[in-house]
Each structure stands twice: as C-alpha cells, then as structure tokens.
Motif scaffolding. Structure first.
Motif, PDB file in Angstrom:
ATOM      1  N   VAL A  60     -24.330 -55.377  26.211  1.00 33.64           N
ATOM      2  CA  VAL A  60     -25.024 -55.506  27.491  1.00 33.64           C
ATOM      3  C   VAL A  60     -26.500 -55.770  27.226  1.00 33.64           C
ATOM      4  O   VAL A  60     -27.127 -55.078  26.424  1.00 33.64           O
ATOM      5  CB  VAL A  60     -24.855 -54.239  28.351  1.00 33.64           C
ATOM      6  CG1 VAL A  60     -25.566 -54.385  29.679  1.00 33.64           C
ATOM      7  CG2 VAL A  60     -23.379 -53.938  28.567  1.00 33.64           C
ATOM      8  N   SER A  61     -27.040 -56.778  27.899  1.00 33.40           N
ATOM      9  CA  SER A  61     -28.438 -57.146  27.699  1.00 33.40           C
ATOM     10  C   SER A  61     -29.138 -57.326  29.038  1.00 33.40           C
ATOM     11  O   SER A  61     -28.517 -57.697  30.032  1.00 33.40           O
ATOM     12  CB  SER A  61     -28.543 -58.462  26.911  1.00 33.40           C
ATOM     13  OG  SER A  61     -27.850 -58.384  25.686  1.00 33.40           O
ATOM     14  N   SER A  62     -30.435 -57.077  29.031  1.00 34.47           N
ATOM     15  CA  SER A  62     -31.262 -57.389  30.190  1.00 34.47           C
ATOM     16  C   SER A  62     -31.667 -58.853  30.094  1.00 34.47           C
ATOM     17  O   SER A  62     -32.195 -59.297  29.067  1.00 34.47           O
ATOM     18  CB  SER A  62     -32.504 -56.498  30.212  1.00 34.47           C
ATOM     19  OG  SER A  62     -33.404 -56.932  31.215  1.00 34.47           O
ATOM     20  N   ASP A 112     -33.708 -55.407  37.695  1.00 36.09           N
ATOM     21  CA  ASP A 112     -33.187 -55.965  36.447  1.00 36.09           C
ATOM     22  C   ASP A 112     -31.943 -56.785  36.743  1.00 36.09           C
ATOM     23  O   ASP A 112     -31.320 -56.646  37.799  1.00 36.09           O
ATOM     24  CB  ASP A 112     -32.840 -54.841  35.462  1.00 36.09           C
ATOM     25  CG  ASP A 112     -33.003 -55.273  34.012  1.00 36.09           C
ATOM     26  OD1 ASP A 112     -32.934 -56.501  33.749  1.00 36.09           O
ATOM     27  OD2 ASP A 112     -33.192 -54.401  33.147  1.00 36.09           O
ATOM     28  N   VAL A 113     -31.593 -57.641  35.796  1.00 36.00           N
ATOM     29  CA  VAL A 113     -30.323 -58.349  35.808  1.00 36.00           C
ATOM     30  C   VAL A 113     -29.682 -58.105  34.442  1.00 36.00           C
ATOM     31  O   VAL A 113     -30.277 -58.447  33.412  1.00 36.00           O
ATOM     32  CB  VAL A 113     -30.491 -59.860  36.054  1.00 36.00           C
ATOM     33  CG1 VAL A 113     -29.127 -60.550  36.026  1.00 36.00           C
ATOM     34  CG2 VAL A 113     -31.181 -60.115  37.387  1.00 36.00           C
ATOM     35  N   LEU A 114     -28.514 -57.481  34.447  1.00 30.26           N
ATOM     36  CA  LEU A 114     -27.798 -57.186  33.211  1.00 30.26           C
ATOM     37  C   LEU A 114     -26.683 -58.200  33.016  1.00 30.26           C
ATOM     38  O   LEU A 114     -26.100 -58.697  33.988  1.00 30.26           O
ATOM     39  CB  LEU A 114     -27.221 -55.772  33.253  1.00 30.26           C
ATOM     40  CG  LEU A 114     -28.220 -54.638  33.524  1.00 30.26           C
ATOM     41  CD1 LEU A 114     -27.498 -53.293  33.496  1.00 30.26           C
ATOM     42  CD2 LEU A 114     -29.358 -54.662  32.518  1.00 30.26           C
ATOM     43  N   ALA A 115     -26.394 -58.500  31.759  1.00 30.95           N
ATOM     44  CA  ALA A 115     -25.377 -59.508  31.461  1.00 30.95           C
ATOM     45  C   ALA A 115     -24.572 -59.107  30.238  1.00 30.95           C
ATOM     46  O   ALA A 115     -25.070 -58.428  29.339  1.00 30.95           O
ATOM     47  CB  ALA A 115     -26.030 -60.874  31.235  1.00 30.95           C
ATOM     48  N   SER A 116     -23.319 -59.549  30.222  1.00 25.30           N
ATOM     49  CA  SER A 116     -22.472 -59.392  29.046  1.00 25.30           C
ATOM     50  C   SER A 116     -21.631 -60.647  28.881  1.00 25.30           C
ATOM     51  O   SER A 116     -21.218 -61.264  29.856  1.00 25.30           O
ATOM     52  CB  SER A 116     -21.563 -58.162  29.184  1.00 25.30           C
ATOM     53  OG  SER A 116     -20.595 -58.373  30.203  1.00 25.30           O
ATOM     54  N   LEU A 117     -21.399 -61.020  27.626  1.00 31.06           N
ATOM     55  CA  LEU A 117     -20.531 -62.144  27.295  1.00 31.06           C
ATOM     56  C   LEU A 117     -19.262 -61.585  26.678  1.00 31.06           C
ATOM     57  O   LEU A 117     -19.304 -60.968  25.609  1.00 31.06           O
ATOM     58  CB  LEU A 117     -21.225 -63.091  26.309  1.00 31.06           C
ATOM     59  CG  LEU A 117     -22.217 -64.084  26.913  1.00 31.06           C
ATOM     60  CD1 LEU A 117     -23.010 -64.769  25.803  1.00 31.06           C
ATOM     61  CD2 LEU A 117     -21.489 -65.121  27.753  1.00 31.06           C
ATOM     62  N   ASP A 118     -18.159 -61.754  27.365  1.00 28.91           N
ATOM     63  CA  ASP A 118     -16.890 -61.200  26.918  1.00 28.91           C
ATOM     64  C   ASP A 118     -16.331 -62.051  25.787  1.00 28.91           C
ATOM     65  O   ASP A 118     -16.058 -63.238  25.949  1.00 28.91           O
ATOM     66  CB  ASP A 118     -15.902 -61.155  28.081  1.00 28.91           C
ATOM     67  CG  ASP A 118     -14.588 -60.508  27.684  1.00 28.91           C
ATOM     68  OD1 ASP A 118     -14.533 -59.895  26.603  1.00 28.91           O
ATOM     69  OD2 ASP A 118     -13.618 -60.608  28.456  1.00 28.91           O
ATOM     70  N   ASN A 175     -21.201 -46.747  24.002  1.00 29.88           N
ATOM     71  CA  ASN A 175     -20.253 -46.858  25.125  1.00 29.88           C
ATOM     72  C   ASN A 175     -20.858 -47.571  26.326  1.00 29.88           C
ATOM     73  O   ASN A 175     -20.239 -47.610  27.395  1.00 29.88           O
ATOM     74  CB  ASN A 175     -19.765 -45.470  25.565  1.00 29.88           C
ATOM     75  CG  ASN A 175     -18.991 -44.758  24.469  1.00 29.88           C
ATOM     76  OD1 ASN A 175     -18.298 -45.382  23.674  1.00 29.88           O
ATOM     77  ND2 ASN A 175     -19.132 -43.440  24.414  1.00 29.88           N
ATOM     78  N   LEU A 176     -22.045 -48.162  26.174  1.00 31.41           N
ATOM     79  CA  LEU A 176     -22.672 -48.858  27.308  1.00 31.41           C
ATOM     80  C   LEU A 176     -21.833 -50.051  27.740  1.00 31.41           C
ATOM     81  O   LEU A 176     -21.666 -50.309  28.932  1.00 31.41           O
ATOM     82  CB  LEU A 176     -24.077 -49.308  26.934  1.00 31.41           C
ATOM     83  CG  LEU A 176     -24.968 -49.799  28.077  1.00 31.41           C
ATOM     84  CD1 LEU A 176     -25.229 -48.679  29.072  1.00 31.41           C
ATOM     85  CD2 LEU A 176     -26.287 -50.330  27.538  1.00 31.41           C
ATOM     86  N   GLY A 177     -21.307 -50.788  26.755  1.00 27.51           N
ATOM     87  CA  GLY A 177     -20.484 -51.942  27.080  1.00 27.51           C
ATOM     88  C   GLY A 177     -19.227 -51.555  27.829  1.00 27.51           C
ATOM     89  O   GLY A 177     -18.824 -52.231  28.793  1.00 27.51           O
ATOM     90  N   ALA A 178     -18.601 -50.471  27.419  1.00 24.47           N
ATOM     91  CA  ALA A 178     -17.380 -50.010  28.084  1.00 24.47           C
ATOM     92  C   ALA A 178     -17.683 -49.571  29.515  1.00 24.47           C
ATOM     93  O   ALA A 178     -16.903 -49.843  30.439  1.00 24.47           O
ATOM     94  CB  ALA A 178     -16.758 -48.864  27.300  1.00 24.47           C
TER      95      ALA A 178
END
Length: 219
Positions: free
Chosen positions: A87-89, A74-80, A211-214
């Motif tokens: 968090v998204s795949s 997988d590749v996970l990504a977040s936009l701050d 709390n996944l983002g944290a």
C-alpha cells in the motif's frame, strides 16, 4: 345523512382520536421525508474517475459530490500481483521537481475540494509509478489497481473514504483501464473509518506496516 350525523355525535371521542392519529401519522411521514432528505444532502460522496481517455494516460480525478466541502487527506493505492499487497500514498506528485513549479502547492493533491469540485492527482501511469511500479506499461496488464481517496469533512467525527478498483487489460500495445463498478464504493461505517485512520497514522509516522496490505484489501 342523518344516520351519519347521529353516529358522529354518539362517537365524537372516537372520531377525535382517529383524526388525531391520522394527523400524527401524516406529520411523522413528512418528518421522515424531511430528515431523509436532510441526511442525504449532508452525506459525503467521493468519486474516483478517469478523465481524458481509458488508457494509462487518462487523468485520475477525485471529485467531491457532497453538499459540503471536503479536504482530501490522502489517496492510497495498491497493485494486485497475486502476492503480497503493498500500500502506497499516491497523492503527492513525486515525479515533478519543486524548482519547476510556480506554486509548491501543485506538488500535492492534498487540500480542500469544494462541493462539485475535483482534484487531478496525475495520470494513471504516474499513479502506478507512485504505487511502486517501475517497469514498462505492458507489465501492468492483467493486474488490478485499487485506489482509496480519504477525506475529512465537517459532518464526520472521523475520516470518510471511497474505493474504486480498475482492471488493467492489454489492448494492442496499450493498457486499458476497466473499472469494476460504475461508481466508487463509499466507506461510511465507523469501524472501517477507524481502520483507515489507523492506516494513515501508520503510514505518516513510519510505524510498523505489517498486515497493512491485508487490511487494505478488505476495505
């Protein structure tokens, strides 16, 4: 010369012990060099790069620089945004239609990556959309895109991963990608790899992502 020979005859046991210790030290040094090289060769190395430019049309490439094949899970990504981190795949090419593809496997970046090989998961603009961005490209300026590539290898009891962050700065009417560091940061500690496995399981099963983002921000 005679004095030296007499000394050796009188202290033959000490000389033998010293010679044995010297030989042992030499072999230990050679063994350390061999093991270090072997471990380094077997160690995974995942890169996350730009390809074909520095703007949002650049391709997002996940490369396997380890000596052994790796399977991209997988590749996970977040936009701050300075607020809650989602968090998204982003490994699947959701913007493509199945009926337009000759091979269904092209709809995803998941799969084996040979040593020295890479996977193209789309443009950074596509990756941002998969991560939840629905506005214009200019809305991405002054934000940070964090990517984590997660792989499985024969050498690891758990997954291995690499993280790379890109600042998105305005440059005229375009947004330019600026990586924080020259290379992706490798995640190899057992504790962090277990956290990543837990995150993937929660995303896969639809379990609570509280709390996944944290957690992702700390990796």
């Amino acid at each position: 010369m005679t004095t030296m020979l007499d000394f050796l005859k009188e202290n033959v046991e000490i000389v033998q012990i010293a010679a044995s210790l010297t030989t042992t030290v030499v072999w230990l040094v050679y063994l350390h060099i061999f093991l270090s090289g072997y471990i380094q060769q077997r160690r995974s190395s995942i890169l996350i790069n730009r390809g074909g430019g520095q703007d949002m049309q650049a391709r997002c490439l996940v490369s396997n620089m380890g000596a052994q094949p790796a399977y991209l899970l997988d590749v996970l990504a977040s936009l701050d945004t300075g607020e809650d981190v989602n968090v998204s795949s982003v490994v699947d090419r959701e913007e493509l239609r199945k009926e337009e593809m000759e091979q269904p496997a092209n709809l995803t970046g998941q799969g084996p990556i040979p040593s020295g090989g890479y996977v193209d998961i789309g443009t950074f603009k596509d990756v941002a959309r998969r991560a939840g961005h629905s506005g214009d490209e200019t809305d991405l300026q002054d934000r940070c895109l964090k990517l984590m590539a997660v792989c499985a290898t024969n050498q690891a009891n758990h997954v291995v991963a690499a993280v790379r962050e890109f600042d998105m700065d305005a440059e005229g009417e375009r947004v330019r990608l600026k990586p924080h560091k020259l290379e992706a940061r490798q995640i190899r500690s057992r504790r962090r790899r277990k956290k990543i496995t837990s995150m993937l399981e929660r995303l896969e099963t639809g379990a609570s992502t509280r709390n996944l983002g944290a957690e992702f921000a700390k990796l």
